[in-house]
Design a protein around this motif. Structure first.
Motif, PDB file in Angstrom:
ATOM      1  N   ALA A 237      37.830  42.493  57.222  1.00 17.04           N
ATOM      2  CA  ALA A 237      38.303  43.108  58.459  1.00 17.04           C
ATOM      3  C   ALA A 237      39.476  42.351  59.072  1.00 17.04           C
ATOM      4  CB  ALA A 237      37.149  43.188  59.471  1.00 17.04           C
ATOM      5  N   ASP A 238      39.546  41.051  58.816  1.00 14.17           N
ATOM      6  CA  ASP A 238      40.620  40.239  59.382  1.00 14.17           C
ATOM      7  C   ASP A 238      41.094  39.230  58.337  1.00 14.17           C
ATOM      8  OD1 ASP A 238      42.443  38.941  60.943  1.00 14.17           O
ATOM      9  OD2 ASP A 238      40.967  37.924  62.222  1.00 14.17           O
ATOM     10  N   PRO A 239      41.862  39.678  57.338  1.00 14.02           N
ATOM     11  CA  PRO A 239      42.326  38.754  56.291  1.00 14.02           C
ATOM     12  C   PRO A 239      43.335  37.736  56.790  1.00 14.02           C
ATOM     13  CG  PRO A 239      43.342  40.906  56.021  1.00 14.02           C
ATOM     14  CD  PRO A 239      42.310  41.064  57.098  1.00 14.02           C
ATOM     15  N   ARG A 240      43.902  37.944  57.979  1.00 15.57           N
ATOM     16  CA  ARG A 240      44.932  37.054  58.513  1.00 15.57           C
ATOM     17  C   ARG A 240      44.378  36.066  59.544  1.00 15.57           C
ATOM     18  NH1 ARG A 240      46.022  42.058  58.096  1.00 15.57           N
ATOM     19  NH2 ARG A 240      45.463  42.465  60.262  1.00 15.57           N
ATOM     20  N   ALA A 241      43.074  35.821  59.514  1.00 11.89           N
ATOM     21  CA  ALA A 241      42.456  34.954  60.516  1.00 11.89           C
ATOM     22  C   ALA A 241      43.015  33.538  60.515  1.00 11.89           C
ATOM     23  CB  ALA A 241      40.941  34.917  60.290  1.00 11.89           C
ATOM     24  N   VAL A 242      43.432  33.037  59.360  1.00 14.01           N
ATOM     25  CA  VAL A 242      43.922  31.661  59.246  1.00 14.01           C
ATOM     26  C   VAL A 242      45.438  31.621  59.107  1.00 14.01           C
ATOM     27  CG1 VAL A 242      43.838  29.542  57.849  1.00 14.01           C
ATOM     28  CG2 VAL A 242      41.752  30.895  58.240  1.00 14.01           C
ATOM     29  N   SER A 243      45.991  32.501  58.266  1.00 19.31           N
ATOM     30  CA  SER A 243      47.433  32.507  58.016  1.00 19.31           C
ATOM     31  C   SER A 243      47.896  33.918  57.702  1.00 19.31           C
ATOM     32  CB  SER A 243      47.760  31.581  56.837  1.00 19.31           C
ATOM     33  OG  SER A 243      49.126  31.683  56.468  1.00 19.31           O
ATOM     34  N   ASN A 244      49.155  34.165  58.005  1.00 15.16           N
ATOM     35  CA  ASN A 244      49.770  35.437  57.620  1.00 15.16           C
ATOM     36  C   ASN A 244      51.024  35.185  56.791  1.00 15.16           C
ATOM     37  OD1 ASN A 244      49.895  38.207  57.489  1.00 15.16           O
ATOM     38  ND2 ASN A 244      50.706  38.495  59.555  1.00 15.16           N
ATOM     39  N   TRP A 245      51.139  33.958  56.248  1.00 11.95           N
ATOM     40  CA  TRP A 245      52.292  33.564  55.445  1.00 11.95           C
ATOM     41  C   TRP A 245      52.186  34.200  54.062  1.00 11.95           C
ATOM     42  CZ3 TRP A 245      53.588  31.137  50.905  1.00 11.95           C
ATOM     43  CH2 TRP A 245      54.882  30.612  50.807  1.00 11.95           C
ATOM     44  N   PRO A 246      53.278  34.612  53.421  1.00 11.65           N
ATOM     45  CA  PRO A 246      54.681  34.515  53.846  1.00 11.65           C
ATOM     46  C   PRO A 246      55.248  35.791  54.446  1.00 11.65           C
ATOM     47  CG  PRO A 246      54.608  35.034  51.518  1.00 11.65           C
ATOM     48  CD  PRO A 246      53.175  34.959  51.980  1.00 11.65           C
ATOM     49  N   ASP A 247      54.457  36.882  54.403  1.00  8.62           N
ATOM     50  CA  ASP A 247      55.008  38.173  54.820  1.00  8.62           C
ATOM     51  C   ASP A 247      54.992  38.363  56.330  1.00  8.62           C
ATOM     52  OD1 ASP A 247      55.237  38.716  52.100  1.00  8.62           O
ATOM     53  OD2 ASP A 247      53.310  39.778  52.010  1.00  8.62           O
ATOM     54  N   PHE A 248      53.987  37.771  56.990  1.00 10.26           N
ATOM     55  CA  PHE A 248      53.792  37.962  58.426  1.00 10.26           C
ATOM     56  C   PHE A 248      53.761  39.449  58.778  1.00 10.26           C
ATOM     57  CE2 PHE A 248      55.519  33.679  58.013  1.00 10.26           C
ATOM     58  CZ  PHE A 248      54.546  32.960  58.672  1.00 10.26           C
ATOM     59  N   ASP A 249      53.103  40.198  57.903  1.00  9.68           N
ATOM     60  CA  ASP A 249      52.940  41.642  58.078  1.00  9.68           C
ATOM     61  C   ASP A 249      51.621  41.888  58.813  1.00  9.68           C
ATOM     62  OD1 ASP A 249      52.341  44.373  57.759  1.00  9.68           O
ATOM     63  OD2 ASP A 249      53.388  44.482  55.838  1.00  9.68           O
ATOM     64  N   PRO A 250      51.655  42.569  59.947  1.00 12.51           N
ATOM     65  CA  PRO A 250      50.402  42.796  60.697  1.00 12.51           C
ATOM     66  C   PRO A 250      49.384  43.636  59.944  1.00 12.51           C
ATOM     67  CG  PRO A 250      52.212  44.070  61.635  1.00 12.51           C
ATOM     68  CD  PRO A 250      52.824  43.137  60.642  1.00 12.51           C
ATOM     69  N   GLU A 251      49.818  44.305  58.866  1.00 10.02           N
ATOM     70  CA  GLU A 251      48.897  45.099  58.052  1.00 10.02           C
ATOM     71  C   GLU A 251      48.627  44.450  56.697  1.00 10.02           C
ATOM     72  OE1 GLU A 251      47.420  47.707  59.338  1.00 10.02           O
ATOM     73  OE2 GLU A 251      48.586  47.409  61.180  1.00 10.02           O
ATOM     74  N   GLY A 252      49.185  43.270  56.474  1.00  9.85           N
ATOM     75  CA  GLY A 252      49.069  42.635  55.174  1.00  9.85           C
ATOM     76  C   GLY A 252      48.017  41.555  55.121  1.00  9.85           C
ATOM     77  N   ARG A 253      48.273  40.548  54.296  1.00 11.94           N
ATOM     78  CA  ARG A 253      47.356  39.429  54.120  1.00 11.94           C
ATOM     79  C   ARG A 253      48.134  38.260  53.550  1.00 11.94           C
ATOM     80  NH1 ARG A 253      42.713  41.541  51.463  1.00 11.94           N
ATOM     81  NH2 ARG A 253      43.226  43.307  52.798  1.00 11.94           N
ATOM     82  N   PRO A 254      47.626  37.039  53.679  1.00 11.14           N
ATOM     83  CA  PRO A 254      48.357  35.892  53.122  1.00 11.14           C
ATOM     84  C   PRO A 254      48.421  35.981  51.601  1.00 11.14           C
ATOM     85  CG  PRO A 254      46.165  35.237  53.820  1.00 11.14           C
ATOM     86  CD  PRO A 254      46.366  36.630  54.313  1.00 11.14           C
ATOM     87  N   ARG A 255      49.514  35.431  51.043  1.00  8.39           N
ATOM     88  CA  ARG A 255      49.696  35.469  49.585  1.00  8.39           C
ATOM     89  C   ARG A 255      50.242  34.136  49.081  1.00  8.39           C
ATOM     90  NH1 ARG A 255      52.994  40.428  47.288  1.00  8.39           N
ATOM     91  NH2 ARG A 255      54.390  40.296  49.082  1.00  8.39           N
ATOM     92  N   SER A 256      49.663  33.636  48.011  1.00  7.70           N
ATOM     93  CA  SER A 256      50.275  32.513  47.321  1.00  7.70           C
ATOM     94  C   SER A 256      51.658  32.942  46.852  1.00  7.70           C
ATOM     95  CB  SER A 256      49.432  32.101  46.126  1.00  7.70           C
ATOM     96  OG  SER A 256      48.188  31.592  46.545  1.00  7.70           O
ATOM     97  N   ALA A 257      52.579  31.987  46.791  1.00  7.33           N
ATOM     98  CA  ALA A 257      53.947  32.319  46.396  1.00  7.33           C
ATOM     99  C   ALA A 257      54.667  31.072  45.926  1.00  7.33           C
ATOM    100  CB  ALA A 257      54.707  32.954  47.563  1.00  7.33           C
ATOM    101  N   THR A 258      55.759  31.305  45.214  1.00 10.81           N
ATOM    102  CA  THR A 258      56.688  30.246  44.837  1.00 10.81           C
ATOM    103  C   THR A 258      57.816  30.221  45.860  1.00 10.81           C
ATOM    104  OG1 THR A 258      56.177  30.563  42.492  1.00 10.81           O
ATOM    105  CG2 THR A 258      58.218  29.411  43.021  1.00 10.81           C
ATOM    106  N   VAL A 259      58.232  29.019  46.224  1.00 11.40           N
ATOM    107  CA  VAL A 259      59.357  28.866  47.147  1.00 11.40           C
ATOM    108  C   VAL A 259      60.494  28.170  46.399  1.00 11.40           C
ATOM    109  CG1 VAL A 259      60.166  27.920  49.327  1.00 11.40           C
ATOM    110  CG2 VAL A 259      57.794  28.703  49.115  1.00 11.40           C
ATOM    111  N   ALA A 260      61.672  28.799  46.411  1.00 10.57           N
ATOM    112  CA  ALA A 260      62.877  28.186  45.843  1.00 10.57           C
ATOM    113  C   ALA A 260      63.603  27.463  46.970  1.00 10.57           C
ATOM    114  CB  ALA A 260      63.778  29.248  45.229  1.00 10.57           C
TER     115      ALA A 260
ATOM    116  N   PRO B 284      55.602  36.200  45.100  1.00 16.30           N
ATOM    117  CA  PRO B 284      54.254  36.057  45.651  1.00 16.30           C
ATOM    118  C   PRO B 284      53.240  36.849  44.826  1.00 16.30           C
ATOM    119  CG  PRO B 284      55.546  37.556  46.987  1.00 16.30           C
ATOM    120  CD  PRO B 284      56.492  36.947  45.994  1.00 16.30           C
ATOM    121  N   TRP B 285      51.964  36.499  44.982  1.00 17.94           N
ATOM    122  CA  TRP B 285      50.880  37.236  44.338  1.00 17.94           C
ATOM    123  C   TRP B 285      51.124  38.742  44.460  1.00 17.94           C
ATOM    124  CZ3 TRP B 285      46.375  38.764  47.811  1.00 17.94           C
ATOM    125  CH2 TRP B 285      45.524  39.654  47.145  1.00 17.94           C
TER     126      TRP B 285
END
Length: 650
Positions: A616-639, A107-108
């Motif tokens: 203030a709320d980077p997870r308003a739309v998605s919290n994928w792929p980490d689903f970390d309540p303190e994180g943010r969504p990240r582009s990623a490669t899926v195998a 991921p990013w």
């Protein structure tokens, strides 16, 4: 790919045409041919929904009539699709068929070497750290195997583009204030990542420590080759050329290099100089005072149109990168033309290299480059096969035929008397040259793929904005379609071809001309690629201004997705769905076809259906792929792998 700038747009900029020419649109061509066929067949062509003659293997069958299971097709052929399709989804999840498993990798922010700077989930990494990490918004990619046989499918260089950045998520405080450090970090998050990965005994993929690993960013030294050389007056700015930006899809050469393709480069430039206005050539590429709202010009004069007017000429090219030599300088191959390259699909014919590319903007064109002589001879002489050849643009005619029109100085209208100085001038103003020779306006030409089984060529036309001269069979065309053609004699160096519509995307609940079954609906085909068995993989990019909205006719389509098609039967099945706000893009297989890599780009970006992320709320739309309540969504490669270890899709 659609453009998703730092401010949620009313409409994607590439859905707005900058083509003022009077050239015929693809929609006019299709309607004319449909009218002629209807007269001959008593109107059955219109009822069929397959809008042009089935001149290539009988055309695509309606997915509505396709059996649920792979079954014998004509000639006793069994269908290529051996998985149960997944339903549409509006969930914040990545879903694949039963019998498949997934793993999120790189991921990013992932360090490109295991001991590099770790990603900070509050996005507080510096520009210098970002330059040693995987970039943002993954796009086109390719897997280069390291070794032969099983080893080549277990270990390799994964090379991937990073199309753009979302500045609300890239910086802890968003982009309300633009600084030199923020511009530097944004440049570091662009470009290309070259990462060595390996699959362990437990079946999982991981980043390996590698001397080959590197980042090519918006600040990496580059050079130019071909008719527009590095010393050309139009490229002079007083500083050395740096970087590659907005790399969308990609290509791979027969000699093992990677091609990164610069698409919406115009959006990074702007100016506060009220006296500046675009030239005709600049306007043709959509250059404006505000760009896409990045505002880099406020902190870096390199992106100020008035201060550094030639900098924009350094972008819009195909960039060749050697994935095995970290010291090799990336080269912008100017013979392939300057436009908004969606990708660059390379094939061989009669020993010559042929490269197809789409110009992703409403009303623009499809191009083909044909190399001069054997590419092996060119390489043996120390010359790049991508520097020597002819660039063509496509004209689609009413009767299902087509012609490749050369963009060669001194040919047709491209003469000195008509204001074309030389071949370098033709290539710097590729769009205007294509206008002049009479190319056919298309509806956002995107990825192009060549069928390994019969050499047919396919191109996704993502959608159209519905401007006065529609470029598709529909006006407007919110769902897009896929066109395919066969070069004369199956020779990709030929200058004529026969074409047809492969599939008209959309939802029959809103458009009865769509022949997809309700369970197979999709919109805005974008990514495209074949596997070695001949399955056609289709990746979608429905805009976030449209996704999931009944008011836009997309409530049944759901989140963006990936589908597989059998070109011989026309059967299409949905293989996966992505999380909220994302685009599904990028496509790469290991040589044994038992691992499929797919990219999830911009999950959690602003959408009309789900809202908009903020500092203030980077997870308003998605919290994928980490689903970390303190994180943010990240582009990623899926195998993706089958749980039984079999071939993907079979």
């Amino acid at each position: 790919m659609a453009v998703h700038g730092p401010v949620f747009p009313e409409i994607d900029p590439d859905e707005i045409s900058s083509n003022p020419s009077g050239n015929r649109t693809f929609g006019e061509v299709v309607r004319s041919r449909l009218s002629r066929r209807a007269a001959l067949r008593g109107g059955t062509a219109a009822a069929a929904g397959f809008l042009v003659a089935a001149g290539l293997n009988g055309g695509a069958a309606s997915a509505a009539t396709a059996p649920a299971q792979a079954a014998p097709a004509r000639g006793g052929h069994r269908g290529l699709l051996g998985f149960e399709p997944v339903p549409t989804s509006s969930e914040d999840a990545f879903t694949v068929p039963e019998g498949y498993e997934t793993q999120v990798i790189i991921p990013w922010g992932t360090p490109i070497r295991p001991h590099g700077p770790r990603w900070n989930k509050d996005a507080s990494n510096s520009a210098a750290e970002q330059a040693q990490q995987v970039g943002m918004n993954h796009d086109g990619m390719h897997f280069f195997p390291l070794g032969h046989g099983r080893e080549g499918s277990r270990r390799g260089m994964l090379v991937l583009n990073h199309e753009y950045v979302d500045q609300q998520l890239l910086f802890p405080d968003g982009d309300a204030e633009m600084t030199a450090e923020k511009v530097a970090k944004a440049l570091a998050a662009h470009g290309v990542s070259v990462v060595e990965i390996e699959r362990g005994r437990d079946g999982t993929w991981r980043v390996a420590d590698s001397r080959r690993a590197r980042r090519v960013t918006g600040a990496t030294p580059v050079t130019f080759s071909g008719p527009v050389g590095a010393d050309h007056p139009a490229l002079r700015t007083g500083s050395r050329p740096l970087g590659t930006l907005n790399n969308c899809s990609n290509g791979v050469t027969p000699w093992g290099t990677y091609l990164a393709c610069e698409e919406n480069w115009n959006g990074y430039f702007g100016t506060e100089d009220a006296s500046w206005s675009p030239t005709a050539a600049q306007a043709r590429y959509g250059v404006s005072t505000s760009g896409f709202g990045y505002r880099w010009h406020l902190a870096d004069p390199r992106f100020d149109l008035a201060a550094t007017p030639n900098e924009i000429n350094r972008f819009g090219w195909v960039v060749e990168i050697d994935p095995m030599n970290p010291g090799a300088i990336p080269v912008k191959r100017t013979a392939l033309g300057r436009l908004k390259h969606e990708g660059c699909t390379v094939t061989e014919s009669r020993g010559r290299v042929v490269a197809y590319t789409g110009d992703d903007q409403d009303g623009d064109y499809i191009y083909k480059f044909v190399g001069t002589g054997s590419w092996r001879v060119q390489r043996a002489l120390g010359r790049s096969p991508l520097d020597h050849g002819t660039l063509y643009v496509a004209r689609f005619d009413d009767d299902g035929s087509g012609t490749w029109l050369p963009l060669t100085h001194g040919t047709g209208p491209l003469t000195t008397a008509n204001g074309w100085a030389d071949q370098a001038d033709v290539l710097l103003r590729t769009r205007e040259a294509a206008d002049a020779v009479g190319a056919t306006k298309m509806d956002r030409p995107e990825w192009i793929a060549v069928n390994p089984r019969n050499r047919d060529v396919y191109c996704t036309l993502t959608n159209g904005s519905g401007w006065d001269n529609a470029v598709t069979p529909r006006q407007p065309n919110p769902y897009g379609h896929i066109v395919r053609w066969r070069e004369r004699g199956r020779d990709h160096t030929a200058t004529t071809f026969e074409w047809e519509i492969f599939v008209l995307a959309g939802d029959p609940a809103h458009d009865p001309s769509v022949e997809l079954a309700p369970e197979d609906v999709f919109g805005s085909p974008d990514g495209l690629g074949f596997d070695d068995d001949g399955r056609l993989w289709i990746l979608t990019d429905v805009s976030n201004s449209t996704q999931n909205l009944a008011s836009r006719g997309h409530e049944n389509i759901g989140n963006n997705q990936m589908l597989a098609a059998d070109p011989r039967t026309g059967e299409i099945r949905r293989f996966l769905t992505g999380p909220r706000g994302c685009e599904i893009t990028g496509l790469a297989f290991t040589p044994d076809q038992r691992t499929l890599f797919v990219n999830v780009q911009h999950p959690g970006e602003a959408t009309r259906a789900w809202g908009e992320p903020t500092p203030a709320d980077p997870r308003a739309v998605s919290n994928w792929p980490d689903f970390d309540p303190e994180g943010r969504p990240r582009s990623a490669t899926v195998a993706i792998r089958r749980t039984d270890g079999g071939v993907i899709g079979a």
